[in-house]
Design an enzyme around this catalytic site. Sequence first.
Site, PDB file in Angstrom:
ATOM      1  N   MET A  69      -5.656  -6.965   7.660  1.00  0.00           N
ATOM      2  CA  MET A  69      -5.315  -5.539   7.656  1.00  0.00           C
ATOM      3  C   MET A  69      -5.787  -4.872   8.941  1.00  0.00           C
ATOM      4  SD  MET A  69      -4.550  -3.181   5.062  1.00  0.00           S
ATOM      5  CE  MET A  69      -5.599  -2.347   3.883  1.00  0.00           C
TER       6      MET A  69
ATOM      7  N   GLY B  35      -7.793  -9.675   4.923  1.00  0.00           N
ATOM      8  CA  GLY B  35      -8.400 -10.005   6.212  1.00  0.00           C
ATOM      9  C   GLY B  35      -7.464  -9.800   7.388  1.00  0.00           C
TER      10      GLY B  35
ATOM     11  N   ARG C  31      -2.961   2.691   8.879  1.00  0.00           N
ATOM     12  CA  ARG C  31      -3.240   1.362   8.281  1.00  0.00           C
ATOM     13  C   ARG C  31      -1.964   0.527   8.187  1.00  0.00           C
ATOM     14  NH1 ARG C  31      -6.345   4.486   4.378  1.00  0.00           N
ATOM     15  NH2 ARG C  31      -8.508   3.754   4.244  1.00  0.00           N
TER      16      ARG C  31
ATOM     17  N   ARG D  67      -5.704   0.626  -9.147  1.00  0.00           N
ATOM     18  CA  ARG D  67      -5.155  -0.719  -9.389  1.00  0.00           C
ATOM     19  C   ARG D  67      -5.593  -1.160 -10.777  1.00  0.00           C
ATOM     20  NH1 ARG D  67      -9.095  -3.086  -4.713  1.00  0.00           N
ATOM     21  NH2 ARG D  67     -11.019  -2.355  -5.694  1.00  0.00           N
TER      22      ARG D  67
ATOM     23  N   HIS E  56     -14.798 -39.475 -17.593  1.00  0.00           N
ATOM     24  CA  HIS E  56     -15.083 -39.626 -19.024  1.00  0.00           C
ATOM     25  C   HIS E  56     -15.886 -38.438 -19.536  1.00  0.00           C
ATOM     26  CE1 HIS E  56     -17.534 -41.081 -22.462  1.00  0.00           C
ATOM     27  NE2 HIS E  56     -16.395 -41.623 -22.827  1.00  0.00           N
TER      28      HIS E  56
ATOM     29  N   TYR F 150       6.345 -29.571 -28.507  1.00  0.00           N
ATOM     30  CA  TYR F 150       4.960 -29.125 -28.694  1.00  0.00           C
ATOM     31  C   TYR F 150       4.068 -29.615 -27.558  1.00  0.00           C
ATOM     32  CZ  TYR F 150       3.790 -33.856 -30.275  1.00  0.00           C
ATOM     33  OH  TYR F 150       3.599 -35.202 -30.334  1.00  0.00           O
TER      34      TYR F 150
ATOM     35  N   CYS G 228       0.454 -35.055 -25.135  1.00  0.00           N
ATOM     36  CA  CYS G 228      -0.902 -35.063 -25.691  1.00  0.00           C
ATOM     37  C   CYS G 228      -1.935 -35.395 -24.618  1.00  0.00           C
ATOM     38  CB  CYS G 228      -1.009 -36.019 -26.869  1.00  0.00           C
ATOM     39  SG  CYS G 228      -0.665 -37.732 -26.442  1.00  0.00           S
TER      40      CYS G 228
ATOM     41  N   SER H 286       5.766 -38.862 -27.317  1.00  0.00           N
ATOM     42  CA  SER H 286       4.671 -37.982 -26.888  1.00  0.00           C
ATOM     43  C   SER H 286       4.245 -38.416 -25.489  1.00  0.00           C
ATOM     44  CB  SER H 286       3.500 -38.092 -27.854  1.00  0.00           C
ATOM     45  OG  SER H 286       2.424 -37.317 -27.355  1.00  0.00           O
TER      46      SER H 286
ATOM     47  N   LYS I 271       0.836  -1.205   0.000  1.00  0.00           N
ATOM     48  CA  LYS I 271       0.000   0.000   0.000  1.00  0.00           C
ATOM     49  C   LYS I 271       0.872   1.257   0.000  1.00  0.00           C
ATOM     50  CE  LYS I 271      -4.089   1.901   2.096  1.00  0.00           C
ATOM     51  NZ  LYS I 271      -4.832   1.638   0.847  1.00  0.00           N
TER      52      LYS I 271
END
Lengths: 896, 896
Positions: free
Chosen positions: B117, B115, B106, B349, B469, B872, B851, B784, B35
């Site tokens: 802070m 949470g 702060r 931001r 599946h 690849y 693959c 592969s 911050k």
Amino acid sequence: SIAMGTDTLSEAPCFPFGAGEKGRSADDKWLLGGKGANLAEMSAIGLSVPPGFTLTTECCREYCSNWNGELPPSLWSEVTAQLKVVESKMDCDFGSDSNPLLLSVRSGAAISMPGMMDTVLNLGMNDVVVEALSAKTGNARFAWDSYRRFLEMFGNVVLEISRSEFEEELDNIKFEKGYFEDNELQVDDLKTVVSAFKEVYVKNKLSFPDDVYEQLRLAIGAVFGGWNGDRAIKYREVENIRNLLGTAVNVQSMVFGNMGQTSGTGVCFTRDPNNGKDELFGEFLIDAQGEDVVAGIRTPQPISELETAMPEVYAEFKMNTEILEKHYGDMQDIEFTIQEGKLFMLQTRNGKRGGEAAVKMAVDFVEEGLIDKKEAINKVLPEHLDQLLHPSFSDTESATYKNAVVASGLPASPGAAVGEICFTNEDVVTKSEKGIPCVLVRDETSPDDVAGMYASEGILTARGGMTSHAAVVARGWGRPCICGCSDIKIDEAAGTLTITKEDGSTVVMKAGDCISLNGNTGEIMAEKMGVSPPAMKGDLEQFMEWVDEIKEIDVLANADTPDDAAEARKNGAVGIGLVRTEHMFFEPERIGQVRQLILSKSEAQTKEALDNLLPYQRSDFEGIFKAMDGYPVTIRLLDPPLHEFLPGLEDEEVLQKLSSQMSMTVTELVEEIKSAAEVNPMLGLRGCRLGITRPEIIEMQVRGIIEAALNAIDNGVDAIPDIMIPLVGKVQEFRDQAKLVRATADKVFEETGKTCKYRVGTMIEIPRAALTAHEIAKEADFFSFGSNDLTQMTFGYSRDDVGTFIPEYKRKGILLDDPFVTVDVEGVGQLIKSTVKNGREVKPDLKIGVCGEHGGDPRSVEFFSNDAGLSYVSCSPFRVPIARLAAAHAATKKKG
Amino acid sequence: SIAMGTDTLSEAPCFPFGAGEKGRSADDKWLLGGKGANLAEMSAIGLSVPPGFTLTTECCREYCSNWNGELPPSLWSEVTAQLKVVESKMDCDFGSDSNPLLLSVRSGAAISMPGMMDTVLNLGMNDVVVEALSAKTGNARFAWDSYRRFLEMFGNVVLEISRSEFEEELDNIKFEKGYFEDNELQVDDLKTVVSAFKEVYVKNKLSFPDDVYEQLRLAIGAVFGGWNGDRAIKYREVENIRNLLGTAVNVQSMVFGNMGQTSGTGVCFTRDPNNGKDELFGEFLIDAQGEDVVAGIRTPQPISELETAMPEVYAEFKMNTEILEKHYGDMQDIEFTIQEGKLFMLQTRNGKRGGEAAVKMAVDFVEEGLIDKKEAINKVLPEHLDQLLHPSFSDTESATYKNAVVASGLPASPGAAVGEICFTNEDVVTKSEKGIPCVLVRDETSPDDVAGMYASEGILTARGGMTSHAAVVARGWGRPCICGCSDIKIDEAAGTLTITKEDGSTVVMKAGDCISLNGNTGEIMAEKMGVSPPAMKGDLEQFMEWVDEIKEIDVLANADTPDDAAEARKNGAVGIGLVRTEHMFFEPERIGQVRQLILSKSEAQTKEALDNLLPYQRSDFEGIFKAMDGYPVTIRLLDPPLHEFLPGLEDEEVLQKLSSQMSMTVTELVEEIKSAAEVNPMLGLRGCRLGITRPEIIEMQVRGIIEAALNAIDNGVDAIPDIMIPLVGKVQEFRDQAKLVRATADKVFEETGKTCKYRVGTMIEIPRAALTAHEIAKEADFFSFGSNDLTQMTFGYSRDDVGTFIPEYKRKGILLDDPFVTVDVEGVGQLIKSTVKNGREVKPDLKIGVCGEHGGDPRSVEFFSNDAGLSYVSCSPFRVPIARLAAAHAATKKKG
Ligand SMILES: [Mg+2]
Ligand SMILES: [Mg+2]
């Protein structure tokens, strides 16, 4: 043709052998071939070997690569010079018309290549020599028979005429004469055969050389040339034989045992191969050739009678046996021939022996000062111990036995089993309680069958491989077992077992009929066969002491009950490497509670089941600690998929009972059972995955272990619990479970005010665990390879399903060994070695063992001991002696 | 107390921010916290930020370790000096009785810790200041409300009084007054609250400091001290946050948007986050505080109206947005307040955006010169492309949508599906042929369902995980899919779907009812919801061109049909990495032949089936070659267990037909089907094990491939077949199959007199194959990785069965990611890396790809590209753009 010298050879081209020859060392196999080196060695130690000489493997190399398929003149003159020496030793002449010398010409490479041997006997024969031989021996039939045999062998080996062409001629003549056997042929018939065989040469446009030197030259060349023939190349390719120079050629004088009453032939073991007693064991025939002994037409005499028949020969022979035993440091299997009162040693080799004999002789040899303990250990093979430790059929070589065999399957667990056929678990239990020996016959077995398997003499299944449930359990309990016998068909309802024999005929057997299983061979007999009990003797104890002195790795046992543990101690296990806690769950009074635990929908039901199971577990553990007093007991927490414990869907009575126990309807229960089924249970909810999702079960088990250890300690037992987390793949899994184990132990310590030492380790059986061993080693007290699961996952093989392709893989040479029997060094072994390396980098003293089936396999034990550097192997109690022996073998191998 | 200096700090203890301050670079997070660095950066680029200063994280470290929980005098005098500067900038005084300055205090560490802070607003308030504020603003209600809020926050954060004690007092007063909402409280009520809150301090034996400097000193100390509180330590432990010095403390002047008509507050995106248009997108409220905008009591005005309301402020704000976009090179999400005509930027931001907007803005930013292509690529996330490529529900934030949700399952395949419920395959096919959109609802799907899945709009299953599946097939085809929804119960017979809602009530739906699935979230709506179609635009094309320029790894697609292949090309795949030949077998007219092939007992039946299948295979392959003209097509030979193709035992009609086709009885057929079942099919007779035991199938497939390639070449297509052997674990398996492939190809070449190039490679998907890659690489043309199977076997997980424990594993943090979604770098990745290393040692140019499903997962693609160095990745056609983007992200990451 080009004449070439022998100056490209690093050694002399020929080496003589026979009495009086110094010979070379037996290590010269690479140069002389196996057979040549053996003949040279026998000569060197002063035995009378039929004289001859060996042409080296270097000559073969040159013959094939530089000599253009010719014997160079310098080599040939060396051959003829050597031949002169042989002639003078044998006192007869090659090609002589009065006193002829006959020769054998044989190939012999450094590595034995069965079936690839080129052999020409009786070389040096022609129309003149045959008459001389006939006159000299007074045995025209023998002379002409030798001639026709020579013509066939020479034609086939040297001139590549098909053997069948000769056989056809012989058959024609026998047919014309109305003969059935070769030995019905008379002298004149044999002369007709010789003429017919010569015609075969003519038909093939080849000429038979009458010149005996030409015969020899051609025979030597043919043997050398055969090395690079298609068949030989293919054979070496298939057998993966490499780096040989070629074959040697052994030219040796023929000797004849059929030259009257002062001749003879025989075979003899230097000690009794059945029981190991130090007395000659063999037989001989006067006036006979080797093949007469084999043919069984005349009955041979026991070797002891040779002493009376030919006292001098016997004395020389007896001395030879002592020389040979001393030289080879082992019992010898000898072939010999006596030609006119002169003894010739034809062959000697280490003799095959039974288990009892192997152990007795090993111990005797040491006591006689022939060998040291290390050598003695290498004389006893795992198979020998296996025979000793299981009952076996009395005489498996007899025709009675062989005729009784109706089918065969996989020899899954050794030993002989004889009993009444039972198709169900209950049937076995009921009958065996009445003392009736039973054989359990099933399509395949499941954990529901363990009571029946335990109570049976042996197990026969139609399905499943060497590591199927039946096989694994049977080996664990030392029950003979034959698996995957596809020739049998079980009709449980009809109570029949139909066996289809090789000839297609069937035998139908009923429940209650007697059946015999040979677990060593996989043979099945549809009747009651005689068995011999296991022989345990003082020699064995002595021998096993030496084994333990020499081995470098501990042998523990896998055991699930106090009885198993006691058996393991008796067999020399120095601890338990694996207690499968779930095996304790299958007993009838426990399984109901286990099922309640699995199906429970409420905490109360869960707690009730756990509370009921705890005392069982505790007392089992306590019994095991007691049996293993002072030795570690490695207890694996619950491992198998829970649904394995649920009943089958067909057993309505069980379903009825269980559903009322669980306050559900049968339909609901069936739904629950169905929904618990997994697609691939081996890769599903099991091992620590269970422990993580059902921690209450682990708490109960750990409580049982720790309470049992504290009780045992109170009773003066030195309890050493090692708690083992199964199926860990991530260190986080181990961490979760180890924390739960330690918290539970702490709770028990707090409640009781007592404490004990314990360790928390893990199985390494998931490839990912092996790959992250450095992480897991930071938190685990020990590792134990679950080599079965590790093999399953590294190969992607389900051991329940490999039966469909492993046979084909073996046939095609894709797999040489079953990886569930002998550890796969290249793949699985790589993971094991890296795990040990990475684990010990983190904890140099990390205890690492193996508790898969491989722990009892000799070749695997060698890998675990010498290559992987494990602390111990663990196997079934019955395999412990074999694993100890294998470990000792490994140690001697390592030391060189 | 001990006075200590600040001389142990490496940097100054305080850094000012606010207009005119140079600030430090944004890289100073480690010192200023996130911050603080952000405020410093906004100041540095000249924006008017409410002035203040940041006490560094180094101070926190010293406070916790060396200063004994005190602020040393040297630091305190620095704080007061900085405060003086803030007072002068704000033109008011801290603690003043006429023109008071209020502060916020702060916490802010270098890493965002939601949470955790600590925030105290309105600091500097007391009984005097509240009156001054009331007078100055003319808003007594605001002043007293601010006071009571301060008392609560200070009490809670600084003095650790439970928040509930204050809330209780407030509730009491509201109850007495009959109020429901805080905003009903009047000035007098608020004064009562303030008194009551002060009483809370007294009750806790704590005193509220009237001295505003004391308030500040205590607040700073409390924030620093909180860093080492139990809660914060635990939080950092759980989140694995390490190596931070501590938290910074930001002291900032409060600004108020509720000081009349010249004040206001708002939020604004610098571009439209929905479509990316370059216009401000936001809203504001005059005379209001931030929380008023959120509370929704007054309706805010669009940001464009600010130009009319406050032209000068708008001009400055507009300029600020341009400065910010230029500075951050990205669309900003801004909070601002106007206090008496003066604009203060509270926060900025990078703004969240939809897929369409992300691509448009990335392209626009490059064209506007704000960023380069590499930066543009990093502005678009895989989720953005995913949104663009699937239809989606119109407004998922609306109450209408949220109220319609009745259940949820696993978001297995993204997109929105709306259609009529069908419980069977056939139902979907029949309805979809009539143009009725359908959703297939099943317990789980099997290969028998593929026709229905293909024809459906989306799939919902009660069982199965992210890689079941249903999930795999649905993602492959871009069908939305929700899996493993345990809240639904299907009664196929009754034709009902019962959904149990969160509150326990049930909704019963019938076949034909409309249902909507949100595949992005897993939400299920029991009604027809509105959807938006996928938006494909010119910007996307432009963007994907840049993606391809930057990525270093090729992206291929998995495709089983010519249609799939065409789709793959459209999505930019440069080849097919996986053709699953068996998927071609499931079509109705083919499955019968496949079944005949499997069950065949005679050569004639086998041949007939193969002859019938060949034309199908050939034409499929030919179509794929055509679609992939010039790009490689990697065809995997038959892979799955054969019994997957056999019918279920319940479908009597199919059984009847098949048994007559096979000339068996139904009983025999059922026996055959049962005996084909395996215990662990994943580890059974499949892949090359099939090819080795049933070579005739492979011959047919290879013939199909080669004949198709030759036909394609004849038609001018550049066909590049790569033939791939699945499930190899030993080089001997590959050798066997490669030999068969080459022999078959040679036969076709001989028959046709034509030839073509082809390669023979292998899947690496068995751990043993990875471990012996150096051997396999000698013989294979390419590798592969089958990363699904490799993950299954390396983990020992069956992806069909992991649903029982993976959720628990995730809950317990044992698994952070599903290894079937994101490749497990530590374990599986180790095997992949060593395979690549060992393979390329043998063949430096070895083509190696992947693959498995992971080929479409962004984090996995990064691993494959940057760490493993693959050639690849191959994924389903619909994932190709995402994989290309992920590959480009990986490349930019690698380049740094
Ligand atoms: Mg295991
Ligand atoms: Mg695969």
